[in-house]
Design a protein around this motif. Structure first.
Motif, PDB file in Angstrom:
ATOM      1  N   PHE A   1     -23.425   6.899  -1.396  1.00  0.00           N
ATOM      2  CA  PHE A   1     -22.102   7.330  -1.815  1.00  0.00           C
ATOM      3  C   PHE A   1     -22.262   8.339  -2.948  1.00  0.00           C
ATOM      4  O   PHE A   1     -22.902   8.045  -3.960  1.00  0.00           O
ATOM      5  N   ILE A   2     -21.690   9.523  -2.770  1.00  0.00           N
ATOM      6  CA  ILE A   2     -21.776  10.599  -3.755  1.00  0.00           C
ATOM      7  C   ILE A   2     -20.368  10.895  -4.260  1.00  0.00           C
ATOM      8  O   ILE A   2     -19.453  11.116  -3.468  1.00  0.00           O
TER       9      ILE A   2
ATOM     10  N   LYS B   1     -26.839  20.435  -7.054  1.00  0.00           N
ATOM     11  CA  LYS B   1     -25.518  21.042  -6.868  1.00  0.00           C
ATOM     12  C   LYS B   1     -24.493  20.526  -7.883  1.00  0.00           C
ATOM     13  O   LYS B   1     -23.306  20.865  -7.804  1.00  0.00           O
ATOM     14  N   GLY B   2     -24.951  19.696  -8.827  1.00  0.00           N
ATOM     15  CA  GLY B   2     -24.071  19.249  -9.895  1.00  0.00           C
ATOM     16  C   GLY B   2     -23.354  17.938  -9.640  1.00  0.00           C
ATOM     17  O   GLY B   2     -22.442  17.575 -10.380  1.00  0.00           O
ATOM     18  N   PHE B   3     -23.793  17.204  -8.619  1.00  0.00           N
ATOM     19  CA  PHE B   3     -23.167  15.914  -8.310  1.00  0.00           C
ATOM     20  C   PHE B   3     -24.153  14.806  -8.676  1.00  0.00           C
ATOM     21  O   PHE B   3     -25.121  14.548  -7.963  1.00  0.00           O
ATOM     22  N   ASN B   4     -23.892  14.169  -9.815  1.00  0.00           N
ATOM     23  CA  ASN B   4     -24.878  13.259 -10.406  1.00  0.00           C
ATOM     24  C   ASN B   4     -24.576  11.783 -10.188  1.00  0.00           C
ATOM     25  O   ASN B   4     -25.412  10.935 -10.513  1.00  0.00           O
ATOM     26  N   THR B   5     -23.389  11.457  -9.689  1.00  0.00           N
ATOM     27  CA  THR B   5     -23.054  10.058  -9.427  1.00  0.00           C
ATOM     28  C   THR B   5     -23.419   9.738  -7.983  1.00  0.00           C
ATOM     29  O   THR B   5     -22.711  10.112  -7.047  1.00  0.00           O
ATOM     30  N   ILE B   6     -24.559   9.086  -7.823  1.00  0.00           N
ATOM     31  CA  ILE B   6     -25.130   8.824  -6.505  1.00  0.00           C
ATOM     32  C   ILE B   6     -25.513   7.357  -6.437  1.00  0.00           C
ATOM     33  O   ILE B   6     -26.332   6.885  -7.224  1.00  0.00           O
ATOM     34  N   LEU B   7     -24.914   6.625  -5.513  1.00  0.00           N
ATOM     35  CA  LEU B   7     -25.198   5.200  -5.376  1.00  0.00           C
ATOM     36  C   LEU B   7     -25.631   4.894  -3.955  1.00  0.00           C
ATOM     37  O   LEU B   7     -25.011   5.346  -2.987  1.00  0.00           O
ATOM     38  N   ASN B   8     -26.691   4.116  -3.836  1.00  0.00           N
ATOM     39  CA  ASN B   8     -27.076   3.615  -2.521  1.00  0.00           C
ATOM     40  C   ASN B   8     -26.027   2.637  -2.032  1.00  0.00           C
ATOM     41  O   ASN B   8     -25.322   1.992  -2.819  1.00  0.00           O
TER      42      ASN B   8
END
Length: 301
Positions: A184-185, A288-295
């Motif tokens: 999830f991004i 690309k500047g999207f830092n909230t990344i959850l498995n």
């Protein structure tokens, strides 16, 4: 002191068309919202809202008379809370009839801009406290299909469908062998669901065939055996919703060079996207500047 808790939500399939009776696959998240209620002697409600860092993001004091009148124009959040409390009184006339008041504290477990259900978790918690139907309370306040209320109340994935405008909810053990390939991004902005719904209602067409196709995709997502199966279903789903709402797919807009499948979740244009990728996509999205990344397993209950 009384304590109530509700789970956040993510809508994996049937965004928008769930409003018109399509079968939707939705999941409760590990992040939710807590509400505590303490009795106090004064005839007022002392309200405090804490964010995921335990910092106060909203506070106000309402007299019980203000709630009866139902109009403040003090600020948008206070006005909305008064509306909710007045709606509760409409559903339960015995609500807040005593001469004493309450200290209410809400605690969010996720950033407000994540779009996991700040409003739906609040509605479900307040409905539990006031002993009213949360779906009716939702209809009187924020509106929507109600899938988010179902997620708030359940510990498992659900298939949610409106039949004759009433919710039909079936829980299921949604276990795929390739959850480690799902992420999830967050798109760094919150999408207003009401704006998204209004756009959908203004553009929707060919509903019967759309709902039939989305229902099939929802069923097949649940039964997916391989990552490739799911990726194909994601792409089919994005094409259908793109066509019916006259919107551009998020992958075409932001991530056209990405080697994997991407699906918008909920109202298009913000909040989280679902990414299906053979390899860990963290470096790609961070570049690309999207830092909230959850498995998937870090997000879903």
């Amino acid at each position: 002191m009384q304590t109530f808790y509700s789970h956040g939500k993510l809508l994996l399939t049937a965004e928008y068309v769930v409003l018109d009776g399509a079968k939707a696959l939705a999941v409760p998240t590990k992040f939710g919202q807590q509400l505590t209620v303490e009795s106090i002697d004064k005839p007022q409600i002392i309200w405090t809202s804490l964010d995921h860092n335990n910092a106060i993001w909203f506070e106000d004091i309402f007299s019980l008379d203000e709630i009866k009148v139902g109009y403040l124009s003090r600020n948008p959040i206070s006005d909305r809370l008064i509306q909710i409390l007045k709606a509760i009184k409409q559903l339960n006339p015995d609500f807040l009839t005593c001469k004493t008041g309450f200290k209410i504290t809400t605690i969010l477990e996720f950033p407000k801009n994540w779009g996991l259900g700040t409003s739906s978790t609040l509605i479900n918690n307040l409905a539990q406290w006031a002993n009213v139907d949360p779906y009716q309370l939702l209809n009187l306040t924020f509106g929507g299909s109600g899938y988010d209320i179902a997620c708030a109340q359940n510990n498992k994935a659900i298939v949610y469908q409106l039949t004759d405008n009433l919710p039909v909810i079936n829980t299921l053990d949604f276990k795929l062998d390739f959850f480690e390939n799902l992420y999830f991004i967050h798109l760094n902005k919150k999408q207003n669901s009401r704006d998204g719904i209004a756009h959908y209602k203004a553009n929707k067409h060919d509903l019967a065939n759309t709902i039939k196709a989305i229902n099939a995709i929802t069923s097949n997502v649940i039964k997916s055996e391989t990552l490739e199966d799911l990726k194909n279903l994601i792409e089919q789903h994005e094409t259908i919703i793109s066509t019916i709402t006259n919107q551009t797919k998020v992958k075409d807009t932001l991530f056209s060079d990405f080697n994997g499948s991407i699906k918008s979740l909920g109202a298009w244009g913000g909040d989280f996207i679902l990414v299906a990728s053979k390899t860990n996509p963290t470096d790609y999205f961070k570049a690309k500047g999207f830092n909230t990344i959850l498995n998937y397993k870090d997000m879903v209950l």
